[in-house]
Motif scaffolding. Sequence first.
Motif, PDB file in Angstrom:
ATOM      1  N   TYR A  58       0.840  -1.203   0.000  1.00 56.16           N
ATOM      2  CA  TYR A  58       0.000   0.000   0.000  1.00 56.16           C
ATOM      3  C   TYR A  58       0.875   1.253   0.000  1.00 56.16           C
ATOM      4  CZ  TYR A  58      -4.333   2.592   1.087  1.00 56.16           C
ATOM      5  OH  TYR A  58      -5.428   3.426   1.047  1.00 56.16           O
ATOM      6  N   LEU A  59       1.930   1.242   0.806  1.00 56.56           N
ATOM      7  CA  LEU A  59       2.812   2.409   0.863  1.00 56.56           C
ATOM      8  C   LEU A  59       3.505   2.667  -0.473  1.00 56.56           C
ATOM      9  CD1 LEU A  59       4.492   1.966   4.366  1.00 56.56           C
ATOM     10  CD2 LEU A  59       2.654   3.532   3.725  1.00 56.56           C
ATOM     11  N   ALA A  60       3.664   1.634  -1.290  1.00 60.51           N
ATOM     12  CA  ALA A  60       4.337   1.783  -2.578  1.00 60.51           C
ATOM     13  C   ALA A  60       3.392   2.205  -3.700  1.00 60.51           C
ATOM     14  CB  ALA A  60       5.015   0.462  -2.956  1.00 60.51           C
ATOM     15  N   MET A  61       2.085   2.254  -3.416  1.00 58.53           N
ATOM     16  CA  MET A  61       1.113   2.630  -4.441  1.00 58.53           C
ATOM     17  C   MET A  61       1.037   4.152  -4.587  1.00 58.53           C
ATOM     18  SD  MET A  61      -0.114  -0.238  -5.647  1.00 58.53           S
ATOM     19  CE  MET A  61      -1.677   0.188  -6.434  1.00 58.53           C
ATOM     20  N   PRO A  62       0.451   4.649  -5.696  1.00 59.22           N
ATOM     21  CA  PRO A  62       0.290   6.107  -5.863  1.00 59.22           C
ATOM     22  C   PRO A  62      -0.509   6.716  -4.721  1.00 59.22           C
ATOM     23  CG  PRO A  62      -0.137   4.961  -7.924  1.00 59.22           C
ATOM     24  CD  PRO A  62      -0.007   3.903  -6.881  1.00 59.22           C
ATOM     25  N   GLU A  63      -0.271   7.978  -4.445  1.00 56.64           N
ATOM     26  CA  GLU A  63      -0.853   8.659  -3.292  1.00 56.64           C
ATOM     27  C   GLU A  63      -2.379   8.595  -3.273  1.00 56.64           C
ATOM     28  OE1 GLU A  63      -0.736  10.671   0.290  1.00 56.64           O
ATOM     29  OE2 GLU A  63       0.969   9.929  -0.869  1.00 56.64           O
ATOM     30  N   ALA A  64      -3.020   8.718  -4.433  1.00 47.94           N
ATOM     31  CA  ALA A  64      -4.487   8.774  -4.483  1.00 47.94           C
ATOM     32  C   ALA A  64      -5.145   7.401  -4.391  1.00 47.94           C
ATOM     33  CB  ALA A  64      -4.929   9.455  -5.780  1.00 47.94           C
ATOM     34  N   PHE A  65      -4.363   6.342  -4.450  1.00 43.47           N
ATOM     35  CA  PHE A  65      -4.925   4.988  -4.437  1.00 43.47           C
ATOM     36  C   PHE A  65      -5.443   4.650  -3.045  1.00 43.47           C
ATOM     37  CE2 PHE A  65      -4.496   0.404  -3.781  1.00 43.47           C
ATOM     38  CZ  PHE A  65      -5.171  -0.103  -4.874  1.00 43.47           C
ATOM     39  N   ARG A  66      -6.608   3.977  -2.985  1.00 47.82           N
ATOM     40  CA  ARG A  66      -7.180   3.548  -1.710  1.00 47.82           C
ATOM     41  C   ARG A  66      -7.500   2.068  -1.765  1.00 47.82           C
ATOM     42  NH1 ARG A  66     -12.254   5.756   0.187  1.00 47.82           N
ATOM     43  NH2 ARG A  66     -11.632   4.800   2.139  1.00 47.82           N
ATOM     44  N   ALA A  67      -7.243   1.378  -0.680  1.00 45.91           N
ATOM     45  CA  ALA A  67      -7.611  -0.032  -0.554  1.00 45.91           C
ATOM     46  C   ALA A  67      -7.694  -0.364   0.920  1.00 45.91           C
ATOM     47  CB  ALA A  67      -6.595  -0.935  -1.258  1.00 45.91           C
ATOM     48  N   GLU A  68      -8.388  -1.451   1.219  1.00 47.03           N
ATOM     49  CA  GLU A  68      -8.492  -1.937   2.588  1.00 47.03           C
ATOM     50  C   GLU A  68      -8.252  -3.437   2.596  1.00 47.03           C
ATOM     51  OE1 GLU A  68     -11.673   0.528   5.030  1.00 47.03           O
ATOM     52  OE2 GLU A  68     -12.537  -0.105   3.124  1.00 47.03           O
ATOM     53  N   LEU A  69      -7.747  -3.924   3.706  1.00 44.09           N
ATOM     54  CA  LEU A  69      -7.581  -5.360   3.915  1.00 44.09           C
ATOM     55  C   LEU A  69      -8.620  -5.785   4.946  1.00 44.09           C
ATOM     56  CD1 LEU A  69      -5.736  -7.849   3.206  1.00 44.09           C
ATOM     57  CD2 LEU A  69      -4.561  -7.361   5.378  1.00 44.09           C
ATOM     58  N   ILE A  70      -9.545  -6.651   4.523  1.00 44.37           N
ATOM     59  CA  ILE A  70     -10.640  -7.068   5.397  1.00 44.37           C
ATOM     60  C   ILE A  70     -10.642  -8.587   5.450  1.00 44.37           C
ATOM     61  CG2 ILE A  70     -13.102  -6.865   5.896  1.00 44.37           C
ATOM     62  CD1 ILE A  70     -13.204  -4.499   3.949  1.00 44.37           C
ATOM     63  N   GLY A  71     -10.320  -9.128   6.614  1.00 44.34           N
ATOM     64  CA  GLY A  71     -10.277 -10.574   6.746  1.00 44.34           C
ATOM     65  C   GLY A  71      -9.254 -11.229   5.846  1.00 44.34           C
ATOM     66  N   GLY A  72      -8.146 -10.532   5.595  1.00 40.82           N
ATOM     67  CA  GLY A  72      -7.086 -11.079   4.763  1.00 40.82           C
ATOM     68  C   GLY A  72      -7.297 -10.929   3.276  1.00 40.82           C
ATOM     69  N   VAL A  73      -8.365 -10.223   2.853  1.00 40.23           N
ATOM     70  CA  VAL A  73      -8.678 -10.041   1.433  1.00 40.23           C
ATOM     71  C   VAL A  73      -8.641  -8.544   1.110  1.00 40.23           C
ATOM     72  CG1 VAL A  73     -10.369 -10.414  -0.404  1.00 40.23           C
ATOM     73  CG2 VAL A  73     -10.130 -12.096   1.455  1.00 40.23           C
TER      74      VAL A  73
END
Length: 256
Positions: A58-73
């Motif tokens: 996640y830290l290596a992705m572009p600044e505007a990118f968003r994602a979440e890890l939920i239950g390992g997915v």
Amino acid sequence: MTLSHRGLPVGAGLPAKPLLYKGKGHMATVPSTIQRPLPLPLLESGDHLDQATFHARYLAMPEAFRAELIGGVVFVPSPLSWGHGLHHTIVMTWLGNYWIATPGTQSGDNTTTILGESNELQPDGVLIITPEAGGRTRLSDDGYTTGAPELVIEIASSSASIDLHAKRRAYEQAGVLEYVVVVLRQRLVRWFVWQAGAYQDIAVEADGMFRSRVFPGLWLHAEALLQLDGATVMAALQQGLATPEHQAFVQRLQGH
């Protein structure tokens, strides 16, 4: 040096070019021992990762990118609608005013929250009791929230199925004491209270209010929020802040 969109040198991970060595009357090649770092794989929805691997990618992705890890997915959210933004603004105004009136608490907007080895979420809003006042969250060495906030709120439109199921399970297992979901398409507010290891779905009271069990004085007029009636939302909060229960809570936090 030219960098990629993730801040890595262009060509990172390609085989190193051999070095040329000149001897008497001939030229030979000597393999280079230079090791260039391999780029991290991109995050994609559906990836199965642990929290540490997800966080590094996640830290290596572009600044505007968003994602979440939920239950390992990994979940990559859809673009946010204007309606989501309007409701989010009122919710954060509501939480922010409670924080200002209640020393020993803090509210956060879209902050990364790490909950164990399988969950790294970014809730729309959180309200915590600070560690100094006896709260349960802490900051990691790199400044991210770890541990279960006392209250989490999500604004759900296209994400409703995730917020009401996968995220609910993650927050429940982590022990988030109150979980509020503003479900825009169904036009309702759901308020879950953690009791004996599981969430109980509490009903709105006869006067149209939800009243927090963890934060005395945090009152929410549900229909006013759904109607984007910010004045009524704030008037209800002011009523809650004027109660003896809220004053006693402030004194308890300051005396911790």
